[in-house]
Design an enzyme around this catalytic site. Structure first.
Site, PDB file in Angstrom:
ATOM      1  N   LEU A  36      -5.753  -4.198  -0.182  1.00 41.66           N
ATOM      2  CA  LEU A  36      -5.928  -3.206  -1.242  1.00 41.66           C
ATOM      3  C   LEU A  36      -7.400  -2.978  -1.578  1.00 41.66           C
ATOM      4  O   LEU A  36      -8.184  -3.918  -1.656  1.00 41.66           O
ATOM      5  CB  LEU A  36      -5.179  -3.660  -2.505  1.00 41.66           C
ATOM      6  CG  LEU A  36      -3.686  -3.931  -2.316  1.00 41.66           C
ATOM      7  CD1 LEU A  36      -3.052  -4.347  -3.649  1.00 41.66           C
ATOM      8  CD2 LEU A  36      -2.956  -2.724  -1.740  1.00 41.66           C
ATOM      9  N   HIS A  37      -7.741  -1.705  -1.768  1.00 44.93           N
ATOM     10  CA  HIS A  37      -9.088  -1.336  -2.217  1.00 44.93           C
ATOM     11  C   HIS A  37      -8.932  -0.424  -3.431  1.00 44.93           C
ATOM     12  O   HIS A  37      -7.798  -0.155  -3.875  1.00 44.93           O
ATOM     13  CB  HIS A  37      -9.871  -0.666  -1.083  1.00 44.93           C
ATOM     14  CG  HIS A  37      -9.117   0.440  -0.396  1.00 44.93           C
ATOM     15  ND1 HIS A  37      -8.792   1.620  -1.028  1.00 44.93           N
ATOM     16  CD2 HIS A  37      -8.589   0.530   0.856  1.00 44.93           C
ATOM     17  CE1 HIS A  37      -8.132   2.389  -0.195  1.00 44.93           C
ATOM     18  NE2 HIS A  37      -7.979   1.757   0.954  1.00 44.93           N
ATOM     19  N   GLY A  39      -8.976   2.614  -3.804  1.00 47.98           N
ATOM     20  CA  GLY A  39      -8.091   3.765  -3.592  1.00 47.98           C
ATOM     21  C   GLY A  39      -6.650   3.421  -3.949  1.00 47.98           C
ATOM     22  O   GLY A  39      -5.961   4.179  -4.646  1.00 47.98           O
ATOM     23  N   HIS A  40      -6.174   2.252  -3.495  1.00 44.51           N
ATOM     24  CA  HIS A  40      -4.808   1.836  -3.827  1.00 44.51           C
ATOM     25  C   HIS A  40      -4.673   1.619  -5.341  1.00 44.51           C
ATOM     26  O   HIS A  40      -3.683   2.003  -5.950  1.00 44.51           O
ATOM     27  CB  HIS A  40      -4.469   0.505  -3.149  1.00 44.51           C
ATOM     28  CG  HIS A  40      -4.410   0.563  -1.663  1.00 44.51           C
ATOM     29  ND1 HIS A  40      -5.360  -0.026  -0.862  1.00 44.51           N
ATOM     30  CD2 HIS A  40      -3.521   1.141  -0.822  1.00 44.51           C
ATOM     31  CE1 HIS A  40      -5.039   0.155   0.405  1.00 44.51           C
ATOM     32  NE2 HIS A  40      -3.938   0.882   0.466  1.00 44.51           N
ATOM     33  N   GLN A 156       0.774  12.365   6.418  1.00 44.27           N
ATOM     34  CA  GLN A 156       1.821  11.427   5.986  1.00 44.27           C
ATOM     35  C   GLN A 156       2.470  11.913   4.684  1.00 44.27           C
ATOM     36  O   GLN A 156       3.701  11.886   4.532  1.00 44.27           O
ATOM     37  CB  GLN A 156       1.209  10.041   5.799  1.00 44.27           C
ATOM     38  CG  GLN A 156       2.108   9.052   5.102  1.00 44.27           C
ATOM     39  CD  GLN A 156       1.525   7.657   5.073  1.00 44.27           C
ATOM     40  OE1 GLN A 156       1.603   6.932   6.059  1.00 44.27           O
ATOM     41  NE2 GLN A 156       0.937   7.254   3.960  1.00 44.27           N
ATOM     42  N   SER A 189      -8.582   0.817   4.311  1.00 42.77           N
ATOM     43  CA  SER A 189      -8.526  -0.614   4.650  1.00 42.77           C
ATOM     44  C   SER A 189      -9.201  -0.875   5.984  1.00 42.77           C
ATOM     45  O   SER A 189      -9.632  -1.988   6.273  1.00 42.77           O
ATOM     46  CB  SER A 189      -7.077  -1.091   4.722  1.00 42.77           C
ATOM     47  OG  SER A 189      -6.434  -0.823   3.509  1.00 42.77           O
ATOM     48  N   ARG A 190      -9.284   0.158   6.841  1.00 42.20           N
ATOM     49  CA  ARG A 190      -9.875  -0.036   8.164  1.00 42.20           C
ATOM     50  C   ARG A 190     -11.409   0.098   8.140  1.00 42.20           C
ATOM     51  O   ARG A 190     -12.042  -0.161   9.165  1.00 42.20           O
ATOM     52  CB  ARG A 190      -9.275   0.946   9.167  1.00 42.20           C
ATOM     53  CG  ARG A 190      -7.820   0.601   9.529  1.00 42.20           C
ATOM     54  CD  ARG A 190      -7.288   1.487  10.632  1.00 42.20           C
ATOM     55  NE  ARG A 190      -6.040   1.007  11.192  1.00 42.20           N
ATOM     56  CZ  ARG A 190      -4.842   1.578  10.988  1.00 42.20           C
ATOM     57  NH1 ARG A 190      -4.733   2.642  10.241  1.00 42.20           N
ATOM     58  NH2 ARG A 190      -3.750   1.075  11.552  1.00 42.20           N
TER      59      ARG A 190
HETATM   60  O1  PAF Z   1      -0.125   4.627   4.023  1.00 46.16           O
HETATM   61  C1  PAF Z   1       0.308   3.476   4.234  1.00 46.16           C
HETATM   62  O2  PAF Z   1      -0.298   2.455   3.843  1.00 46.16           O
HETATM   63  C2  PAF Z   1       1.599   3.279   5.017  1.00 46.16           C
HETATM   64  O3  PAF Z   1       1.725   4.229   6.033  1.00 46.16           O
HETATM   65  C3  PAF Z   1       2.860   3.266   4.124  1.00 46.16           C
HETATM   66  C4  PAF Z   1       3.089   4.593   3.424  1.00 46.16           C
HETATM   67  C5  PAF Z   1       2.737   2.149   3.094  1.00 46.16           C
HETATM   68  C6  PAF Z   1       4.099   2.973   4.991  1.00 46.16           C
HETATM   69  O4  PAF Z   1       3.985   1.752   5.656  1.00 46.16           O
END
Ligand code: PAF
Length: 279
Positions: A36-37, A39-40, A156, A189-190
């Site tokens: 987690l950063h 952004g999360h 996504q 995260s990357r």
């Molecule tokens: O964006 C993400 O971190 C992932 O693709 C998610 C939505 C948690 C699904 O694993």
């Protein structure tokens, strides 16, 4: 003592949600793969305005990684993640094992077209099947009323909105704004994979994205110009730099109401994604 409830099994998570629902509370979910950063954490803050109780799920989902991708090395740091969540309005963490989510003999899959086609799917054809599957499982498992996804992974977000509409899932999907480092690099995260030299080049991504989104030339010319600028800045490969219909992610046409500029460029092994509204 921790304020956060940590649930490792579905049974345990469901019991907690049932208790909240019995009290008439509105439940929110922030799905994550951990590491987690800020952004999360901003997603947790954003959903707090729209939910009484918040679950953050932490699960590195194997079905969205291809065999050659970074599943085994993807950053895992649960203790740090839990400590970071203590400072947020989160109430519970759902951190199931792979066995809990994909029991022996698991065989169901999801196949999607529409916004799942092209862009990410060109190089990661397995990706949205895996994402849609795990998100559908998380949404139904937690019976959440609202869930939030970052705009950083814009395709996504569109895929999840489409799936929720197609399957009539009774859940509201919120979008969280992209959080950026001081130099404009979108938080990810990357980003920890980048060395100092790559980190400097990475900051150019947002600058070039901004130029693409505000282009004055035709989209075709602007896309070619963005690719050239990215390679000149030092990116090793440009997977795509394009302007798309913001909803369908198809090539804009007469029905397009809004556009989105999207870029994926590589620095060595690291893929960097960014996107913004476009003219
Ligand atoms: O964006 C993400 O971190 C992932 O693709 C998610 C939505 C948690 C699904 O694993």
């Amino acid at each position: 003592m921790s304020r956060l409830g940590l649930h490792r099994t579905l049974e345990d998570m469901r019991a907690q949600v049932a208790a909240w629902k019995a009290d008439g509370l509105r439940v929110g979910l922030v799905p994550t793969m951990g590491a987690l950063h800020a952004g999360h954490l901003s997603l947790v803050d954003a959903i707090a305005k729209n939910a009484d109780k918040i679950i953050v799920s932490i699960f590195v989902n194997p079905t969205q990684f291809a065999a050659h991708e970074d599943l085994s090395t993807y950053p895992r740091q649960e203790a740090t993640d839990l400590a970071a969540l203590e400072t947020t309005p989160a109430d519970a963490v759902f951190a199931p094992t792979v066995q809990e989510m994909y029991p022996q003999g698991f065989t169901t899959g999801i196949s999607m077209a529409g916004p799942a086609l092209g862009l990410e799917s060109e190089t990661r054809p397995h990706f949205f099947g895996g994402v849609a599957l795990i998100v559908l499982k998380l949404l139904t498992q937690t019976q959440t009323d609202v869930a939030i996804f970052g705009e950083k992974d814009y395709q996504q977000l569109m895929v999840i909105r489409r799936m929720v509409a197609d399957l009539n899932l009774p859940v509201e999907i919120m979008a969280g704004a992209i959080q950026r480092e001081a130099d404009g690099l979108a938080m990810s995260s990357r980003n920890v994979y980048l060395d100092a030299e790559q980190r400097k080049i990475a900051a150019q991504l947002n600058v070039i994205l901004h130029q693409l989104g505000n282009h004055r030339a035709s989209a075709e010319v602007a896309e070619a110009e963005a690719k050239r600028a990215l390679l000149e800045a030092g990116f090793t490969e440009v997977e795509y730099a394009c302007i798309r219909d913001a909803e369908t992610l198809g090539v804009p046409d007469a029905n397009t109401r809004a556009r989105r500029a999207l870029i994926v460029a590589r620095l060595g092994e690291t893929r960097l994604l960014d996107n913004s509204p476009a003219v």
